[in-house]
Write a protein that holds these residues in place. Structure first.
Motif, PDB file in Angstrom:
ATOM      1  N   GLU A  31       0.895  -1.035   0.125  1.00  0.00           N
ATOM      2  CA  GLU A  31      -0.148   0.031   0.010  1.00  0.00           C
ATOM      3  C   GLU A  31       0.814   1.091   0.095  1.00  0.00           C
ATOM      4  O   GLU A  31       0.609   2.351  -0.792  1.00  0.00           O
ATOM      5  CB  GLU A  31      -1.101   0.118   1.264  1.00  0.00           C
ATOM      6  CG  GLU A  31      -2.011  -1.134   1.200  1.00  0.00           C
ATOM      7  CD  GLU A  31      -2.632  -1.303   2.236  1.00  0.00           C
ATOM      8  OE1 GLU A  31      -2.522  -0.604   3.242  1.00  0.00           O
ATOM      9  OE2 GLU A  31      -3.519  -1.868   2.502  1.00  0.00           O
ATOM     10  N   HIS A  32       1.914   1.310   0.577  1.00  0.00           N
ATOM     11  CA  HIS A  32       2.951   2.547   0.729  1.00  0.00           C
ATOM     12  C   HIS A  32       3.757   2.621  -0.542  1.00  0.00           C
ATOM     13  O   HIS A  32       3.598   3.619  -0.974  1.00  0.00           O
ATOM     14  CB  HIS A  32       3.788   2.147   2.110  1.00  0.00           C
ATOM     15  CG  HIS A  32       4.790   3.411   2.043  1.00  0.00           C
ATOM     16  ND1 HIS A  32       4.425   4.410   2.805  1.00  0.00           N
ATOM     17  CD2 HIS A  32       5.972   3.543   2.011  1.00  0.00           C
ATOM     18  CE1 HIS A  32       5.321   5.223   2.921  1.00  0.00           C
ATOM     19  NE2 HIS A  32       6.350   4.619   2.381  1.00  0.00           N
ATOM     20  N   GLY A  35       1.178   3.832  -3.398  1.00  0.00           N
ATOM     21  CA  GLY A  35       1.254   5.277  -3.206  1.00  0.00           C
ATOM     22  C   GLY A  35       2.052   6.427  -3.762  1.00  0.00           C
ATOM     23  O   GLY A  35       1.918   7.236  -3.899  1.00  0.00           O
ATOM     24  N   GLN A  36       3.305   5.592  -4.040  1.00  0.00           N
ATOM     25  CA  GLN A  36       4.601   6.634  -4.715  1.00  0.00           C
ATOM     26  C   GLN A  36       4.182   6.885  -6.096  1.00  0.00           C
ATOM     27  O   GLN A  36       3.899   5.825  -6.658  1.00  0.00           O
ATOM     28  CB  GLN A  36       5.629   5.822  -4.305  1.00  0.00           C
ATOM     29  CG  GLN A  36       5.872   5.498  -3.087  1.00  0.00           C
ATOM     30  CD  GLN A  36       6.501   6.452  -2.151  1.00  0.00           C
ATOM     31  OE1 GLN A  36       7.310   7.240  -2.528  1.00  0.00           O
ATOM     32  NE2 GLN A  36       5.952   6.631  -0.849  1.00  0.00           N
TER      33      GLN A  36
END
Length: 122
Positions: A31-32, A35-36
């Motif tokens: 998820e992290h 999001g980039q």
């Protein structure tokens, strides 16, 4: 913490014990990173502790991805993870011996093959 790192432009694979059998950590990493800006896809495998990131090299680089993984505790020192570990003197000597042994083995096989061929022709 990082056991394995493989990088080609646009593709980064990290194997880390922090991801092994840890669904929560793998989900957080996916998820992290998703999001980039510039990250195209993120795949994780908790059985092997592997994370594969495909990314657009024009929008993001491997160093920024590694920094993001470092902030999650998946890699300890992202910049150090890219440098190969220095080889010990014993490893260097061993590698030299293996190279010489392999060369001698190939040489012997070629010589014996040549002798067998000549004997077969006679």
């Amino acid at each position: 913490m990082t056991a394995y790192l493989h990088h080609l432009p646009g593709r980064l694979r990290v194997r880390s014990c922090a991801l092994r059998r840890n669904d929560s950590k793998a989900r957080t990493a996916r998820e992290h990173l998703a999001g980039q800006a510039g990250v195209l896809s993120v795949e994780t495998n908790v059985t092997t502790g592997s994370l594969l990131v495909r990314y657009d090299t024009d929008r993001i680089d491997a160093q920024r991805i590694l920094q993001a993984l470092g902030s999650l505790g998946i890699v300890r020192h992202p910049s150090a993870a890219q440098r190969p570990a220095p080889r010990s003197e014993l490893a260097q000597v061993t590698e030299g011996l293996v190279d010489r042994f392999a060369s001698k083995l190939v040489e012997t096989v070629i010589e014996r093959s040549a002798v067998a061929l000549v004997a077969a022709l006679i």
